[in-house]
Write an enzyme that holds these catalytic residues in place. Sequence first.
Site, PDB file in Angstrom:
ATOM      1  N   GLY A 173     -11.068   1.432  14.823  1.00 36.82           N
ATOM      2  CA  GLY A 173      -9.880   0.614  14.554  1.00 36.82           C
ATOM      3  C   GLY A 173      -8.690   1.263  15.251  1.00 36.82           C
ATOM      4  O   GLY A 173      -8.847   2.141  16.117  1.00 36.82           O
ATOM      5  N   GLY A 207       0.433 -10.145  10.677  1.00 41.47           N
ATOM      6  CA  GLY A 207       1.894 -10.144  10.552  1.00 41.47           C
ATOM      7  C   GLY A 207       2.584  -9.305  11.590  1.00 41.47           C
ATOM      8  O   GLY A 207       3.474  -9.772  12.299  1.00 41.47           O
ATOM      9  N   GLU A 263       9.283  -9.329   6.706  1.00 41.24           N
ATOM     10  CA  GLU A 263       8.226  -9.594   5.731  1.00 41.24           C
ATOM     11  C   GLU A 263       8.662  -9.102   4.366  1.00 41.24           C
ATOM     12  O   GLU A 263       9.714  -8.483   4.223  1.00 41.24           O
ATOM     13  CB  GLU A 263       6.927  -8.907   6.167  1.00 41.24           C
ATOM     14  CG  GLU A 263       6.356  -9.497   7.436  1.00 41.24           C
ATOM     15  CD  GLU A 263       4.898  -9.150   7.631  1.00 41.24           C
ATOM     16  OE1 GLU A 263       4.124  -9.273   6.680  1.00 41.24           O
ATOM     17  OE2 GLU A 263       4.551  -8.744   8.741  1.00 41.24           O
ATOM     18  N   HIS A 285      -3.591  -8.513  -2.048  1.00 46.01           N
ATOM     19  CA  HIS A 285      -2.676  -9.394  -1.323  1.00 46.01           C
ATOM     20  C   HIS A 285      -2.541 -10.690  -2.107  1.00 46.01           C
ATOM     21  O   HIS A 285      -3.545 -11.303  -2.464  1.00 46.01           O
ATOM     22  CB  HIS A 285      -3.186  -9.681   0.091  1.00 46.01           C
ATOM     23  CG  HIS A 285      -2.103 -10.204   0.978  1.00 46.01           C
ATOM     24  ND1 HIS A 285      -1.549 -11.449   0.807  1.00 46.01           N
ATOM     25  CD2 HIS A 285      -1.439  -9.636   2.009  1.00 46.01           C
ATOM     26  CE1 HIS A 285      -0.602 -11.623   1.708  1.00 46.01           C
ATOM     27  NE2 HIS A 285      -0.512 -10.537   2.452  1.00 46.01           N
ATOM     28  N   ARG A 326       4.399  -6.893  -2.836  1.00 46.23           N
ATOM     29  CA  ARG A 326       3.119  -7.584  -3.074  1.00 46.23           C
ATOM     30  C   ARG A 326       2.603  -7.457  -4.500  1.00 46.23           C
ATOM     31  O   ARG A 326       2.009  -8.393  -5.028  1.00 46.23           O
ATOM     32  CB  ARG A 326       2.063  -7.036  -2.117  1.00 46.23           C
ATOM     33  CG  ARG A 326       2.318  -7.506  -0.735  1.00 46.23           C
ATOM     34  CD  ARG A 326       1.317  -6.976   0.242  1.00 46.23           C
ATOM     35  NE  ARG A 326       1.699  -7.465   1.552  1.00 46.23           N
ATOM     36  CZ  ARG A 326       1.136  -7.090   2.674  1.00 46.23           C
ATOM     37  NH1 ARG A 326       0.154  -6.212   2.660  1.00 46.23           N
ATOM     38  NH2 ARG A 326       1.536  -7.584   3.816  1.00 46.23           N
ATOM     39  N   HIS A 382      -7.054  -5.971  -0.780  1.00 44.29           N
ATOM     40  CA  HIS A 382      -6.554  -5.980   0.591  1.00 44.29           C
ATOM     41  C   HIS A 382      -6.418  -4.591   1.204  1.00 44.29           C
ATOM     42  O   HIS A 382      -6.810  -4.373   2.345  1.00 44.29           O
ATOM     43  CB  HIS A 382      -5.197  -6.681   0.589  1.00 44.29           C
ATOM     44  CG  HIS A 382      -4.588  -6.844   1.941  1.00 44.29           C
ATOM     45  ND1 HIS A 382      -5.246  -7.461   2.981  1.00 44.29           N
ATOM     46  CD2 HIS A 382      -3.370  -6.478   2.432  1.00 44.29           C
ATOM     47  CE1 HIS A 382      -4.459  -7.470   4.052  1.00 44.29           C
ATOM     48  NE2 HIS A 382      -3.332  -6.867   3.749  1.00 44.29           N
ATOM     49  N   ARG A 420       2.136  -0.448  -0.845  1.00 42.27           N
ATOM     50  CA  ARG A 420       2.487  -0.407   0.577  1.00 42.27           C
ATOM     51  C   ARG A 420       3.473  -1.514   0.942  1.00 42.27           C
ATOM     52  O   ARG A 420       3.311  -2.662   0.533  1.00 42.27           O
ATOM     53  CB  ARG A 420       1.219  -0.587   1.404  1.00 42.27           C
ATOM     54  CG  ARG A 420       1.470  -0.853   2.860  1.00 42.27           C
ATOM     55  CD  ARG A 420       0.171  -0.995   3.601  1.00 42.27           C
ATOM     56  NE  ARG A 420      -0.475  -2.258   3.370  1.00 42.27           N
ATOM     57  CZ  ARG A 420      -0.549  -3.228   4.281  1.00 42.27           C
ATOM     58  NH1 ARG A 420      -0.006  -3.078   5.456  1.00 42.27           N
ATOM     59  NH2 ARG A 420      -1.182  -4.350   4.018  1.00 42.27           N
ATOM     60  N   SER A 425       1.246  -0.341   7.543  1.00 49.28           N
ATOM     61  CA  SER A 425      -0.033   0.369   7.645  1.00 49.28           C
ATOM     62  C   SER A 425      -0.479   0.561   9.086  1.00 49.28           C
ATOM     63  O   SER A 425      -1.022   1.616   9.425  1.00 49.28           O
ATOM     64  CB  SER A 425      -1.122  -0.316   6.831  1.00 49.28           C
ATOM     65  OG  SER A 425      -1.250  -1.630   7.226  1.00 49.28           O
TER      66      SER A 425
END
Length: 502
Positions: free
Chosen positions: A23, A57, A122, A236, A283, A344, A379, A384
């Site tokens: 990743g 996002g 956001e 989430h 969140r 999430h 978070r 992240s």
Amino acid sequence: MRYLTPPDLEGALNFHAVILGSGIGGLFCALNLPRDMKVAVVSTAVPKDTNSGLAQGGIAICQGPDDLESHVEDTLRAGCGHNDPEAVRTMVMESPQVAEDLIRLGVNFDRRPDGSLKLTREGGHSRNRILHAKDSTGAEIVRALFAEAQRRDNIHFIMETFAVDVITDLDGNAAGVSLLGPGPSAILAPHVVVATGGIGRLYESTTNMRYSSGDGIAMAMRAGADLMDMEFVQFHPTALHSPSSSRSFLISEAVRGEGGILRNPKGEPFMEGEHPLKDLAPRDVVARAVVRQMALHSSPCVYLDVTHLDGGFLKSRFPGIYARCLEEGIDITSQWIPVRPVAHYLMGGVLTDLWGRTSVPGLYACGEAARTGVHGANRLASNSLLEALVFAKRIARRIPEEPADRGPVRVPREDRSPCGEDLQGVMDRIRRIMTRHAFVIRTRRGLQEALDQVEGILRHLEGLELRSTEAFEAFNMAQVARAVLSAALSRPGSLGSHWIEG
Ligand SMILES: Cc1cc2nc3c(=O)[nH]c(=O)nc-3n(C[C@H](O)[C@H](O)[C@H](O)COP(=O)(O)OP(=O)(O)OC[C@H]3O[C@@H](n4cnc5c(N)ncnc54)[C@H](O)[C@@H]3O)c2cc1C
């Protein structure tokens, strides 16, 4: 249990460093290591099929000196002050540099007609500071990083291969990793970087890719590394409610950032009295409000309404979300989107210092598998990818200065019974337990019941000969579930995403 199965060191390959995961954390670490180091990147999934590749996002980037305190403050506020302030400041201060690195590596972020970068906002952010590439930011970053990594002679990809255990020498230093796959059975290297992502698969519904069973966290734990903040799992609030899908599709927070409104089944907006930031509240606050509305109306979901926004704008700003919803028969320009909370992101993980070092010499962790301290109890959106990049780069800068001599490795002999277990059934059971007792709203009694059940599963698995990836994943899931539940029970009250009622 030290090793899931005794490592087979015959035919092991030697590298200077081995990175587990392809990743954003794994790729960026590999790219930042000196080019005279021979680096192996081991991964079950190809980079485009990682959680990194799913990020929609964007990535939060501090917009100059006058934004520094504000970005730090927003991160601390979302994390309920449980964050490590030094780690937060480090991440925010180094964010403009990693953004520059990404652009230099060929990442195409969205730009305005005058060429300047387009910024969005956001949940939990007090100003626009999110860089994005339409609604496929992660895919765009992964594309550029992977393309560059493939051009580097010193980086060797070992794909479709499952990392089983971190191997340690007799002094307890990381010395390599045992593998299950078509290639080598082990890699010996004095530097091992865990970048295996999160634990969404511990729950029945998640936005995460299938591999997210917390393997790297469990491996690090077995090698002796400390974990921290495992009780803080982010749910989430707005995953697309689609009973037919195995992985939940995310309706990005950016949709609310652009003006989307959450409504209950009666059509009433319900975030008004919940938080001053209303639909853009952190969140955990939104997830709890959604769960309560679902319970109040005995409904499997609530709704996200963007029908008041311009249809053309929605299609160009959120092409992926528009197309995916259309597949489900929902035209977001004229219909409300059914949404609900799902697992999430893990805020906790393998405890690291500011250089990504764990408590085991030679073992590092970055990305979602790491607990750097930046996220605290919750978070902040788009932090992240940033955390993964900043600390992956720090690990790469640090590794050349760390000791690289390793002592002998002893492979234990163990007597275990052949495994005739229905491992899929074991994993389903863990998921049911975690979803029932360790979801958005928890009770102490439920957590204790869950812990007793998971410990029973672990005791049973420990006596068995584990040989397949399924068996390894089931064991890892049970170990990580136990860590989440024990941490949740150790915390005296509610904090951030860990919410206890009764
Ligand atoms: C749908 C979705 C949307 C998101 N949107 C955003 C966003 O907009 N902004 C943001 O900042 N964050 C976002 N996130 C979170 C963010 O994408 C992840 O936290 C981050 O990408 C994690 O990166 P990583 O490198 O740590 O792990 P990952 O990208 O998850 O990669 C993990 C790697 O480890 C490998 N692996 C795992 N186990 C093993 C094993 N046993 N052996 C070998 N390899 C293994 C996998 O194959 C994979 O290559 C989103 C997450 C999801 C799921």
